[in-house]
Scaffold this motif. Structure first.
Motif, PDB file in Angstrom:
ATOM      1  N   ILE A   1     -16.038 -63.685 -36.343  1.00  0.00           N
ATOM      2  CA  ILE A   1     -14.895 -63.491 -35.826  1.00  0.00           C
ATOM      3  C   ILE A   1     -14.176 -64.889 -35.925  1.00  0.00           C
ATOM      4  CG2 ILE A   1     -13.248 -62.663 -33.975  1.00  0.00           C
ATOM      5  CD1 ILE A   1     -15.037 -60.323 -33.627  1.00  0.00           C
ATOM      6  N   ALA A   2     -14.870 -65.871 -34.955  1.00  0.00           N
ATOM      7  CA  ALA A   2     -14.326 -67.212 -34.996  1.00  0.00           C
ATOM      8  C   ALA A   2     -14.138 -67.770 -36.311  1.00  0.00           C
ATOM      9  CB  ALA A   2     -15.460 -67.942 -34.087  1.00  0.00           C
ATOM     10  N   ASP A   3     -14.923 -67.614 -37.317  1.00  0.00           N
ATOM     11  CA  ASP A   3     -14.764 -68.512 -38.539  1.00  0.00           C
ATOM     12  C   ASP A   3     -13.546 -67.819 -39.360  1.00  0.00           C
ATOM     13  OD1 ASP A   3     -17.192 -69.615 -38.150  1.00  0.00           O
ATOM     14  OD2 ASP A   3     -18.358 -68.592 -39.657  1.00  0.00           O
ATOM     15  N   ARG A   4     -13.211 -66.573 -38.934  1.00  0.00           N
ATOM     16  CA  ARG A   4     -12.227 -65.944 -39.789  1.00  0.00           C
ATOM     17  C   ARG A   4     -10.879 -66.415 -39.105  1.00  0.00           C
ATOM     18  NH1 ARG A   4     -13.795 -60.461 -42.663  1.00  0.00           N
ATOM     19  NH2 ARG A   4     -15.930 -60.775 -43.012  1.00  0.00           N
ATOM     20  N   LEU A   5     -11.055 -66.280 -37.887  1.00  0.00           N
ATOM     21  CA  LEU A   5      -9.825 -66.813 -37.111  1.00  0.00           C
ATOM     22  C   LEU A   5      -9.461 -68.390 -37.290  1.00  0.00           C
ATOM     23  CD1 LEU A   5      -7.517 -66.586 -34.821  1.00  0.00           C
ATOM     24  CD2 LEU A   5      -9.372 -67.066 -32.993  1.00  0.00           C
ATOM     25  N   GLU A   6     -10.415 -69.142 -37.577  1.00  0.00           N
ATOM     26  CA  GLU A   6     -10.241 -70.792 -37.788  1.00  0.00           C
ATOM     27  C   GLU A   6      -9.574 -70.749 -39.180  1.00  0.00           C
ATOM     28  OE1 GLU A   6     -12.479 -74.895 -38.420  1.00  0.00           O
ATOM     29  OE2 GLU A   6     -13.711 -73.019 -37.994  1.00  0.00           O
TER      30      GLU A   6
END
Length: 427
Positions: free
Chosen positions: A11-16
Motif C-alpha cells: 500500500i505504501a509503495d502504491r501510495l508513493e
C-alpha cells in the motif's frame, strides 16, 4: 482486488507512486472544468441556422398566426406536432413554452402549493409536503423542491428504475408524500433508462395522497450515444390504464438540442392537468415566444429532423464518453479502485469511489486544477451518506481536455484510496 488484501508495504509503495503522478499533474497549472452537463461550442454550432430561420416579412406560422403578437398560450401547434411523437404525448396535450423546463417544473410545483392540482383537497402549502428523490439523482430537482418547502426523502435505484417496493411502502399510508422526481431515459447522473414495467408499476401504485404526482422529466430522452436506444415510454397511456390519468406531468426542452439558453421547453399531461397548468400560467402570461417556436419548427421540419440533428450531437459526444471510459479502465481498472457507468446516452458518467473518499477526491482535483461537481450533489441536500459518488460531465471541454481531466481524476482516486487503505492498515 480488495485493498485490505495488500500488505502495508504494498500500500505504501502504491501510495508513493500515486502521489508522484498526482504532483506531476498539479505542476501543470491546469484549469479544466467538468462540473456541469453543458453542450460544447461545437454542439451549439449545429443549431446556428436557427438565427436566420425567421426573417422580416416571414413571421407567420403554418396556420397563419403572426408570431410577433400576443396570444397562443399553448405555443405553436406546428412545433408541438414535431415533438409530440418524440415525447410520447399527443400534441393537444403538449404545451410549448419558454426556454427552460426547470422553470416549468417550478411553476407546476408552485401552482400546486398555492392552489392544489386536480384531485387535491386544497393547496399543498396548508400541510407538510414531502418529495421522493431517487438517488443518485439530479441536483437541480432536489434544490428546487427544497426551495419550495418540500422535505426530501431519498429512495434507492436498481437496474429497472427507482425501487418500487420502497416507494410503495412510503406512499401507502403517508398522504404528505406528494410526488417523485423521475428522469426516465438516460437519467442524471447514472444514464439508467427506466423499464416500461417499472413505469407501469409506478402508475399503478395505490397512494395515500390522491394527488400524488410523478414529475416525469424527459431531459435526456433524445440524447442517445449509440444504437439501439430506448424509445419514449407512453406514460400517459400507462397512467390512464391504471386509473390514475392525472398522475404524470411530463417535461422536456431543447436546451441541450439547440441553444442551451434559447431553446423551447415543453410540459404535457392529461387533458385535466394541461388545462390546470394553462389556467394558472395564463394568469401571468399572454403567451410564449412564438418567434422562437417558429424558428425551431422551421429548423427541424419534422420529428425525423430532430432525430437527424441528435445523431450529429452523438458524433460529437460519444468520443468524449469513450475517452473517460478508456482512461478509467486503464488507470483504475487494474487495481479495482472504483466503478463507473458506461451510459448509452445522456450527459454524465457516474464514478463510484471507495466510501468516505469522494469529497477528498473532489478537493484533490480542485487543487490540481480540475473542477468537479461537489461530492454529494447527486443526493438530497448535497449529502451522500457513503461519500462515494462523483458525477463526471465530459460534454463541454474539447476531447483532449476531457482526457486530461479524466487522468487527473483517476490520479486523485488512487491517492485517496491508498491513503485510506494506509490509514486502515496502520490501525
Amino acid at each position: 482486488m480488495s485493498l485490505s488484501s495488500l500488505a502495508p508495504q504494498e500500500i505504501a509503495d502504491r501510495l508513493e507512486r500515486a502521489r508522484a503522478d498526482y504532483e506531476s499533474f498539479a505542476a501543470r497549472g491546469l484549469n479544466l472544468d467538468i462540473t456541469r452537463g453543458k453542450p460544447s461550442a461545437a454542439q451549439l454550432d449545429l443549431a446556428d441556422p436557427l438565427l436566420t430561420a425567421v426573417s422580416p416579412g416571414d413571421v407567420r406560422s403554418a396556420d397563419g398566426t403572426d408570431t410577433r403578437n400576443y396570444g397562443g398560450l399553448a405555443g405553436l401547434l406546428e412545433l408541438r406536432e414535431i415533438f409530440a411523437p418524440l415525447l410520447g404525448v399527443p400534441a393537444a396535450q403538449l404545451l410549448a413554452q419558454g426556454t427552460s423546463s426547470l422553470t416549468l417544473m417550478r411553476d407546476a410545483l408552485s401552482f400546486a402549493m398555492l392552489h392544489g392540482r386536480p384531485g387535491s383537497a386544497g393547496p399543498w402549502v396548508r400541510e407538510p409536503v414531502r418529495m421522493l428523490c431517487p438517488v443518485p439523482g439530479y441536483d437541480r430537482h432536489f434544490q428546487l423542491a427544497a426551495s419550495l418547502g418540500f422535505e426530501l426523502i431519498p429512495v434507492g435505484m436498481d437496474g429497472q428504475g427507482p425501487d418500487i417496493a420502497q416507494i410503495a411502502e412510503l406512499t401507502r399510508t403517508d398522504a404528505s408524500i406528494k410526488g417523485i422526481w423521475i428522469v426516465p431515459v438516460h437519467s442524471n447522473p447514472t444514464g439508467l433508462s427506466m423499464s416500461v414495467q417499472r413505469a407501469r408499476e409506478l402508475m399503478e401504485l395505490t397512494t395515500a395522497a390522491p394527488d400524488f404526482t410523478v414529475l416525469w422529466d424527459n431531459a435526456y430522452a433524445l440524447h442517445h450515444l449509440r444504437e439501439p436506444h430506448p424509445e419514449p415510454i407512453d406514460v400517459l397511456g400507462l397512467a390512464a390504464e391504471a386509473g390514475h390519468p392525472d398522475r404524470p406531468l411530463i417535461f422536456a426542452s431543447t436546451s441541450k438540442i439547440t441553444f442551451a439558453g434559447a431553446g423551447v421547453a415543453f410540459v404535457g399531461g392529461s387533458p385535466a392537468m394541461v388545462d390546470w397548468f394553462s389556467r394558472h400560467t395564463g394568469d401571468g402570461s399572454i403567451g410564449p415566444d412564438k418567434i422562437n417556436h417558429l424558428r425551431h419548427a422551421r429548423f427541424f421540419g419534422s420529428p425525423e429532423g430532430v432525430r437527424d440533428h441528435m445523431r450529429k450531437h452523438a458524433e460529437l459526444l460519444a468520443p468524449k464518453f469513450a475517452a473517460v471510459d478508456e482512461v478509467f479502465t486503464r488507470e483504475l481498472g487494474p487495481d479495482d479502485l472504483a466503478a463507473w457507468t458506461r451510459p448509452a446516452g445522456g450527459y454524465f458518467v457516474t464514478l463510484a469511489v471507495p466510501p468516505g473518499t469522494a469529497a477528498h477526491v473532489v478537493k484533490l482535483a480542485a487543487e490540481a486544477g480540475v473542477k468537479l461537481t461537489p461530492a454529494g450533489a447527486t443526493h438530497p441536500h448535497g449529502i451522500d451518506p457513503d461519500d462515494a459518488i462523483i458525477r463526471i460531465a465530459p460534454s463541454m471541454p474539447p476531447l483532449e481536455e476531457v482526457v486530461e481531466a479524466a487522468e487527473v481524476v483517476a490520479a486523485c482516486v488512487r491517492v485517496a484510496a491508498y491513503e485510506t487503505a494506509a490509514s486502515a492498515s496502520a490501525d
